[in-house]
Design a protein around this motif. Structure first.
Motif, PDB file in Angstrom:
ATOM      1  N   GLY A   1     -69.001 -49.752  13.079  1.00  0.00           N
ATOM      2  CA  GLY A   1     -68.294 -50.745  12.146  1.00  0.00           C
ATOM      3  C   GLY A   1     -69.098 -52.330  13.473  1.00  0.00           C
ATOM      4  N   THR A   2     -70.198 -52.124  12.548  1.00  0.00           N
ATOM      5  CA  THR A   2     -71.816 -53.058  12.638  1.00  0.00           C
ATOM      6  C   THR A   2     -71.546 -53.833  11.854  1.00  0.00           C
ATOM      7  OG1 THR A   2     -72.418 -51.763  11.447  1.00  0.00           O
ATOM      8  CG2 THR A   2     -72.982 -52.164  13.832  1.00  0.00           C
ATOM      9  N   VAL A   3     -71.361 -55.498  12.355  1.00  0.00           N
ATOM     10  CA  VAL A   3     -71.861 -56.449  10.992  1.00  0.00           C
ATOM     11  C   VAL A   3     -72.489 -56.297   9.664  1.00  0.00           C
ATOM     12  CG1 VAL A   3     -72.044 -59.042  10.805  1.00  0.00           C
ATOM     13  CG2 VAL A   3     -70.483 -57.697  12.473  1.00  0.00           C
ATOM     14  N   ARG A   4     -72.431 -56.714   8.652  1.00  0.00           N
ATOM     15  CA  ARG A   4     -73.178 -56.865   7.093  1.00  0.00           C
ATOM     16  C   ARG A   4     -73.421 -58.407   7.516  1.00  0.00           C
ATOM     17  NH1 ARG A   4     -69.256 -54.739   3.184  1.00  0.00           N
ATOM     18  NH2 ARG A   4     -69.426 -52.354   3.360  1.00  0.00           N
ATOM     19  N   ALA A   5     -74.842 -58.329   6.583  1.00  0.00           N
ATOM     20  CA  ALA A   5     -75.136 -59.113   6.484  1.00  0.00           C
ATOM     21  C   ALA A   5     -74.281 -60.063   5.486  1.00  0.00           C
ATOM     22  CB  ALA A   5     -76.698 -59.071   6.243  1.00  0.00           C
ATOM     23  N   LYS A   6     -73.954 -61.491   5.345  1.00  0.00           N
ATOM     24  CA  LYS A   6     -73.494 -62.416   4.022  1.00  0.00           C
ATOM     25  C   LYS A   6     -74.664 -63.436   3.208  1.00  0.00           C
ATOM     26  CE  LYS A   6     -69.215 -62.509   5.878  1.00  0.00           C
ATOM     27  NZ  LYS A   6     -68.098 -63.322   6.190  1.00  0.00           N
ATOM     28  N   PRO A   7     -74.881 -63.510   2.405  1.00  0.00           N
ATOM     29  CA  PRO A   7     -74.560 -62.454   0.837  1.00  0.00           C
ATOM     30  C   PRO A   7     -74.840 -61.202   1.290  1.00  0.00           C
ATOM     31  CG  PRO A   7     -76.144 -63.772   0.382  1.00  0.00           C
ATOM     32  CD  PRO A   7     -75.642 -64.344   1.617  1.00  0.00           C
ATOM     33  N   PRO A   8     -73.810 -60.363   0.275  1.00  0.00           N
ATOM     34  CA  PRO A   8     -72.877 -60.505  -0.774  1.00  0.00           C
ATOM     35  C   PRO A   8     -71.819 -60.598   0.036  1.00  0.00           C
ATOM     36  CG  PRO A   8     -73.699 -58.527  -0.675  1.00  0.00           C
ATOM     37  CD  PRO A   8     -74.762 -58.815   0.148  1.00  0.00           C
ATOM     38  N   ILE A   9     -71.129 -61.252  -0.157  1.00  0.00           N
ATOM     39  CA  ILE A   9     -69.321 -61.408   0.028  1.00  0.00           C
ATOM     40  C   ILE A   9     -69.315 -60.674   0.003  1.00  0.00           C
ATOM     41  CG2 ILE A   9     -69.907 -64.202   0.568  1.00  0.00           C
ATOM     42  CD1 ILE A   9     -68.709 -64.239  -2.090  1.00  0.00           C
ATOM     43  N   PRO A  10     -67.724 -60.325   0.808  1.00  0.00           N
ATOM     44  CA  PRO A  10     -67.176 -59.070   0.509  1.00  0.00           C
ATOM     45  C   PRO A  10     -66.144 -59.579  -0.789  1.00  0.00           C
ATOM     46  CG  PRO A  10     -67.172 -59.342   3.183  1.00  0.00           C
ATOM     47  CD  PRO A  10     -67.480 -60.476   1.845  1.00  0.00           C
ATOM     48  N   ALA A  11     -66.053 -60.600  -0.998  1.00  0.00           N
ATOM     49  CA  ALA A  11     -65.425 -60.484  -2.628  1.00  0.00           C
ATOM     50  C   ALA A  11     -66.010 -60.188  -3.775  1.00  0.00           C
ATOM     51  CB  ALA A  11     -65.093 -62.093  -2.303  1.00  0.00           C
ATOM     52  N   ILE A  12     -67.251 -60.326  -3.676  1.00  0.00           N
ATOM     53  CA  ILE A  12     -67.549 -59.293  -5.058  1.00  0.00           C
ATOM     54  C   ILE A  12     -68.547 -58.504  -4.341  1.00  0.00           C
ATOM     55  CG2 ILE A  12     -70.438 -59.378  -6.012  1.00  0.00           C
ATOM     56  CD1 ILE A  12     -70.084 -62.570  -5.596  1.00  0.00           C
ATOM     57  N   GLU A  13     -69.179 -57.963  -3.104  1.00  0.00           N
ATOM     58  CA  GLU A  13     -69.055 -56.356  -2.847  1.00  0.00           C
ATOM     59  C   GLU A  13     -69.170 -55.894  -1.483  1.00  0.00           C
ATOM     60  OE1 GLU A  13     -73.865 -55.320  -2.564  1.00  0.00           O
ATOM     61  OE2 GLU A  13     -74.227 -56.522  -4.209  1.00  0.00           O
ATOM     62  N   GLY A  14     -68.115 -55.095  -1.740  1.00  0.00           N
ATOM     63  CA  GLY A  14     -66.779 -55.443  -0.406  1.00  0.00           C
ATOM     64  C   GLY A  14     -66.231 -54.059  -0.317  1.00  0.00           C
ATOM     65  N   LEU A  15     -65.353 -53.707  -0.334  1.00  0.00           N
ATOM     66  CA  LEU A  15     -65.614 -51.945   0.325  1.00  0.00           C
ATOM     67  C   LEU A  15     -66.259 -51.054  -1.047  1.00  0.00           C
ATOM     68  CD1 LEU A  15     -63.709 -49.988   2.753  1.00  0.00           C
ATOM     69  CD2 LEU A  15     -61.625 -50.165   1.253  1.00  0.00           C
TER      70      LEU A  15
END
Lengths: 167, 552
Positions: free
Chosen positions: B291-305
């Motif tokens: 469970g490591t953090v992803r850098a944003k962007p991309p935001i999950p609304a565009i590139e999520g699960l």
């Protein structure tokens, strides 16, 4: 659960569990939970089998198993007691419970030498208005004082000590 | 004396895990045994909790006048209560009165929590009779774009802490052309002082299913994931059961409620990592990774699960959506102040006399919550501080308790409203120890991806220890300031970025505590009957099993 019989090897359990989760996306966490539910922990021998079954590297599987607090590398004691040490329980003296456990000769994160009890810390059980909170063998207890903790550590949770719970 | 001659009396005993933690199962068992013996005709229903947690286990009996409450009830009380006429709502020292008229409850505006504690959580009949599915039916009659517009119009903001407008997030997902999209509910409620997500999942699970289904229709998603922390076994079991029931009733699956909507929902269980409450860590965890953090962007609304457009909302956000759709955006928006519209579910916890759930419009003050609702501290000692918004929220002194509870007012005061969790401390708290704990917690729970959080938190603990020990105090205070700046500006997510908030607020408002620690032994007990040992993380533990705390 203990393993008995040669056909109940770690490998066969892991392969069966993976087969049960084959249709799930990103199934490693549900698989690890299921392995631990069957074997009581995630043994080292499970890691190469998981890597093979899920087409992952051993390093990836090892990384996941060790990242999450829930997955045990060693079996737990017969009783597992988790003491909440987050702020809401701190405000009601959770550290008194931690001291009590230490004075009883137990170390947080370890299992007693006789294998009877594993005591751990946990950050928040969601019982913040009825702290200090303790979980014992999956059951939640509120308003826990040292006396109640003592009976939980001894595996006698129904002893009436403060009148809140009886058998 | 009893009404066993006619139909069985309906008696509610909560199945909420907080109520169970103080003996609700034993109370239900005692009632059940009395019924089995044939002494009384009782129909025991396990409801959610009304959120008056200091009264748990609270038993309610249905009478012609309404539901009468008794509490806190122990199993030992049951026979006496029955003999006194519990089933007719008769008088007894534990009798609280008509539950709906209890001032603590009657003053609230229950919107999200309207059904919690009222109904049997797994009864579809109860759910529909109390207004369930009205929001989903309304949504299915609308185009996805209209549903998104309605949610945007309502002003509903993410309840997980960040307060981002839900409609705007949904609109981004709706605008993506992908075939496969997801709706994910973040139920990794790991912050100390928060338990509303748990209570709504245990007390009204169909509401969350309905909210997620509306979200799926609004954005064009076909699959949903509900990520629940493993510390909530009751919520997991209740949600799983509710999902099964919902599938059987055509509330989930293909052609939901006779419409063209296909949507299915899966429960995933966390594994004890606090950081997975951060949305991108949660997505990594759902994908079966660390469970490591992803850098944003991309935001999950565009590139999520799995790289697909994904709605990620908190439980309380999604459980408020059906109400917005059923009653209309306007009705919801009329509640609240400024840009904080609608209601917030405040959670009173820690050292508080009357802890629990207070759902009310934004704008109420912290003092009203802690003193009027909460009744001050449980120990009876003077209030000293409240931490608002979880372990990453500020510690506020009582001089700031008149602050109105809204996102902007809190941000202006250097604090955050977050999810509305409030943890109360009395005057025995050592604020240097609390500041140290904030850093220690961050060190323990950091995902390790970025250096300011992973290393900064460890250094933070060391520097605070030096300050308290009096080692080059001024230099180390300057160093701590610098470290806090670096963590705030340089961390990848809110874990490292906000850990300085409790630390700085403790330093700003309680500087004396850092001058060699508080003189713990100077604090005299107010009530000898309920002494509480001061938190003393940075100091040697008193090696004694006897209660000697707080006295010289």
């Amino acid at each position: 659960m203990t393993i008995s019989g040669s056909d109940m090897s770690v490998e066969s359990v892991v392969r069966r569990v993976v087969a049960d989760h084959r249709d799930q996306r990103g199934a490693l966490l549900p698989v690890l939970h299921a392995v631990q539910a069957e074997l009581g922990h995630v043994p080292q021998e499970a890691i190469p089998v998981l890597a093979d079954e899920l087409n992952l590297s051993r390093a990836d599987v090892h990384g996941v198993v060790t990242f999450y607090h829930d997955f045990r590398r060693e079996p737990a004691g017969r009783t597992t007691v988790r003491i909440c040490r987050a702020e809401a329980c701190q405000a009601l003296g959770a550290d008194r419970l931690v001291s009590y456990a230490r004075e009883s000769g137990l170390t947080l994160g370890e299992t007693s030498a006789d294998g009877s009890v594993t005591v751990e810390q946990v950050f928040c059980l969601g019982n913040c208005a009825l702290g200090p909170a303790v979980e014992a063998n999956g059951r939640l207890y509120g308003r826990v004082g040292p006396a109640r903790l003592g009976s939980l550590l001894n595996g006698t949770p129904n002893e009436t000590l403060d009148g809140t719970v009886s058998a | 004396m009893n009404n066993s001659s006619h139909t069985a009396a309906t008696v509610y005993v909560p199945r909420d895990s907080a109520a169970r933690s103080v003996g609700a199962d034993e109370v239900a068992g005692a009632l059940q045994r009395a019924a089995t013996r044939g002494d009384f005709a009782i129909d025991v229903v396990r409801n959610g909790s009304r959120g008056m947690l200091w009264l748990e286990p609270m038993v309610e009996v249905v009478t012609p006048q309404g539901r009468v409450g008794y509490g806190p009830v122990t199993a030992e009380d049951v026979d006496g209560l029955l003999a006194a006429g519990l089933l007719d709502g008769a008088d007894h020292p534990l009798r609280l009165g008509l539950v709906d008229e209890l001032p603590w409850l009657a003053r609230q505006t229950r919107v999200t929590f309207a059904r919690v504690g009222v109904t049997d959580p797994l009864s579809t009949r109860d759910y529909v009779e109390h207004g369930g599915l009205a929001g989903l039916r309304a949504a299915l009659d609308m185009t996805p774009a209209d549903v998104v517009a309605e949610v945007t119009e309502s002003g509903l903001r993410g309840r997980g802490g960040a307060g981002f407008p839900a409609g705007i997030k949904w609109n981004t997902v709706l605008g993506c052309a992908d075939e496969l999209k997801f709706v994910c509910c973040n139920a990794d409620e790991g912050d100390s002082g928060t338990f509303a997500d748990r209570m709504v999942m245990e007390g009204d699970p169909f509401l969350l299913i309905e909210g997620m289904t509306i979200a799926s229709h609004a954005v064009g998603a076909s699959e949903g994931y509900l990520y629940i922390r493993s510390e909530y076994p009751d919520a997991i079991a209740t949600m799983r059961e509710a999902i099964e029931i919902a599938r059987e009733h055509g509330w989930l699956g293909k052609g939901i409620l006779g419409s063209a909507l296909d949507f299915d929902l899966h429960v995933r269980v966390g594994a004890g990592a606090y950081i997975c409450g951060e949305e991108t860590s949660m997505l990594e965890s759902l994908e079966g990774k660390r469970g490591t953090v992803r850098a944003k962007p991309p935001i999950p609304a565009i590139e999520g699960l799995f790289g697909k457009p994904t709605v990620v909302n908190n439980v309380l956000t999604l459980t408020t959506v059906p109400v917005v759709l059923a009653k209309g955006a306007k009705a919801y928006q009329d509640l609240g102040v400024g840009r904080s519209r609608g209601t917030q579910v405040f959670q009173l916890g820690g050292n508080i006399a009357r802890g629990g759930i207070v759902e009310t419009a934004f704008g109420i003050t912290l003092r009203e919550l802690v003193e009027d609702y909460g009744g001050g501290t449980r120990t009876g000692r003077p209030l000293r501080t409240a931490q608002v918004g979880g372990p990453l929220g500020a510690y506020l002194p009582t001089s700031m308790f008149d602050l109105p509870m809204d996102y902007e007012a809190f941000a202006e005061a250097g604090a955050m409203l977050g999810h509305g969790g409030i943890v109360v401390f009395d005057d025995s708290v050592d604020m240097a120890a609390q500041a140290r704990f904030a850093m220690e917690f961050c060190a323990e729970e950091s995902c390790g991806k970025c250096t300011p959080c992973r290393v900064g938190s460890v250094r933070g603990v060391e520097v605070i220890d030096k300050i308290v020990a009096g080692t080059h105090r001024d230099e180390n205070l300057a160093l701590l300031e610098d470290l806090c700046d670096l963590m705030t500006d340089g961390s990848l997510c809110a874990m490292g970025g906000l850990t300085p908030m409790p630390v700085r607020s403790a330093l700003t408002h309680f500087p004396d505590d850092f001058l060699g620690g508080r003189r713990l032994l100077d604090i005299q007990p107010v009530q000898a009957s309920r002494p509480i040992q001061p938190v003393q993380v940075s100091q040697p533990v008193q090696a004694s099993g006897v209660r000697t705390e707080g006295t010289a």
